[in-house]
Design a protein around this motif. Structure first.
Motif, PDB file in Angstrom:
ATOM      1  N   GLU A  62      -2.852   4.746   3.588  1.00 26.44           N
ATOM      2  CA  GLU A  62      -3.749   4.571   4.092  1.00 26.44           C
ATOM      3  C   GLU A  62      -4.625   3.688   3.346  1.00 26.44           C
ATOM      4  OE1 GLU A  62      -3.520   4.726   7.754  1.00 26.44           O
ATOM      5  OE2 GLU A  62      -1.877   5.563   6.581  1.00 26.44           O
ATOM      6  N   LYS A  69      -9.597   7.912  -1.602  1.00 24.62           N
ATOM      7  CA  LYS A  69      -8.338   7.864  -2.808  1.00 24.62           C
ATOM      8  C   LYS A  69      -7.984   9.497  -2.736  1.00 24.62           C
ATOM      9  CE  LYS A  69     -12.668   7.629  -5.164  1.00 24.62           C
ATOM     10  NZ  LYS A  69     -13.689   7.539  -6.359  1.00 24.62           N
ATOM     11  N   MET A 123       1.193  -1.465   0.214  1.00 29.44           N
ATOM     12  CA  MET A 123       0.402  -0.078   0.128  1.00 29.44           C
ATOM     13  C   MET A 123       1.303   0.741  -0.132  1.00 29.44           C
ATOM     14  SD  MET A 123      -3.426  -1.141  -0.373  1.00 29.44           S
ATOM     15  CE  MET A 123      -3.628   0.112  -0.291  1.00 29.44           C
TER      16      MET A 123
HETATM   17  O1  LIG Z   1      -7.694   1.533  -2.923  1.00 26.82           O
HETATM   18  C1  LIG Z   1      -7.190   2.536  -3.908  1.00 26.82           C
HETATM   19  C2  LIG Z   1      -6.165   3.121  -3.124  1.00 26.82           C
HETATM   20  O2  LIG Z   1      -6.194   2.929  -1.919  1.00 26.82           O
HETATM   21  C3  LIG Z   1      -7.576   2.380  -4.645  1.00 26.82           C
HETATM   22  O3  LIG Z   1      -7.048   1.710  -6.207  1.00 26.82           O
HETATM   23  C4  LIG Z   1      -8.068   3.815  -5.367  1.00 26.82           C
HETATM   24  O4  LIG Z   1      -9.424   3.610  -6.939  1.00 26.82           O
HETATM   25  C5  LIG Z   1      -6.874   5.010  -6.126  1.00 26.82           C
HETATM   26  O5  LIG Z   1      -7.854   5.914  -6.299  1.00 26.82           O
HETATM   27  P1  LIG Z   1      -6.456   7.093  -6.687  1.00 26.82           P
HETATM   28  O6  LIG Z   1      -5.696   6.447  -7.534  1.00 26.82           O
HETATM   29  O7  LIG Z   1      -7.438   7.842  -7.910  1.00 26.82           O
HETATM   30  O8  LIG Z   1      -6.335   8.204  -5.640  1.00 26.82           O
END
Ligand SMILES: O=C(CO)[C@H](O)[C@H](O)COP(=O)(O)O
Length: 213
Positions: free
Chosen positions: A137, A141, A134
């Motif tokens: 967090e 998003k 990750m």
């Molecule tokens: O779980 C996620 C982030 O933790 C997802 O992948 C999310 O869609 C990512 O969003 P973005 O790249 O638009 O910020």
């Protein structure tokens, strides 16, 4: 660099169209599952995954960000998930949970959160085939990546040879200024959300991603 596109960042009123727009270019789709308890969001159930399964032959990763992962593995396997990725915090017996995914015929994935030690995965050698590191967090998003992620990718790359290997993907904070550094650090793939669906030409953006390393 491979890309599993996050459907959380698709247009919620045109997800089918957004799947079709990238289907010839993505390596798979990433579907976030949150329960409003482990994560501050409510997202995507087995019926949704079954509908995506009917729409595409590309691989589907279900990212279980829920308190009780074991309860949900069966329903998501039945719905057609190819990869089920779980969190350490989601189960009392992580090896058994990962084994349940593999016994169900899917690829077991292990997510490592920003506060967790990458080195702790060595105790699970052979129990998972995909590491989802990750960059932010969980359950959020639209935020910037934690810059420690590049060093953490390097740590995972250094560990994996002695562990029998695994695919290394990064989820969260996938942006034009971060993804090249992730590729250079050794990530096999990323989970782009708005980076693809916010682009004027999502297919061209995926082609650009594929050219990185
Ligand atoms: O779980 C996620 C982030 O933790 C997802 O992948 C999310 O869609 C990512 O969003 P973005 O790249 O638009 O910020």
């Amino acid at each position: 660099m491979k890309a599993f596109v996050s459907l959380w960042s698709a247009d919620p009123l045109d997800i089918g169209g957004d799947i079709d727009r990238v289907a010839g270019h993505a390596d798979g789709f990433h579907i976030d599952v949150t329960d409003g308890h482990l994560t501050p969001q409510l997202l995507f159930g087995p019926d949704f995954v079954a509908a995506v399964r009917k729409r595409t032959e590309l691989a589907i990763e279900v990212h279980l960000m829920v308190t009780h992962a074991d309860v949900w593995i069966g329903p998501f396997l039945e719905a057609g998930a190819d990869i089920v990725t779980v969190h350490r915090r989601s189960t009392r017996d992580l090896p058994a949970t990962l084994a349940r995914v593999a016994e169900g015929g899917a690829t077991p994935g292990l997510a490592v959160e920003t506060h967790e030690q990458v080195g702790d995965v060595t105790a699970l050698a052979g129990a998972f085939d995909r590491l989802l590191l990750m960059g932010t967090e969980i359950g959020v998003k639209g935020v910037e990546v934690d810059p420690r992620v590049y060093g953490r990718i390097g740590e995972a790359v250094a560990l994996r040879e002695g562990m029998g290997g695994f695919d290394l993907f990064v989820d969260g904070g996938i942006r034009r200024h971060t993804v090249g550094l992730m590729a250079a650090a050794g990530a096999d793939g990323v989970i782009p959300g708005s980076f693809v669906y916010g682009a004027p030409d999502p297919a061209a953006r995926l082609a650009w991603l594929h050219g990185l390393r």
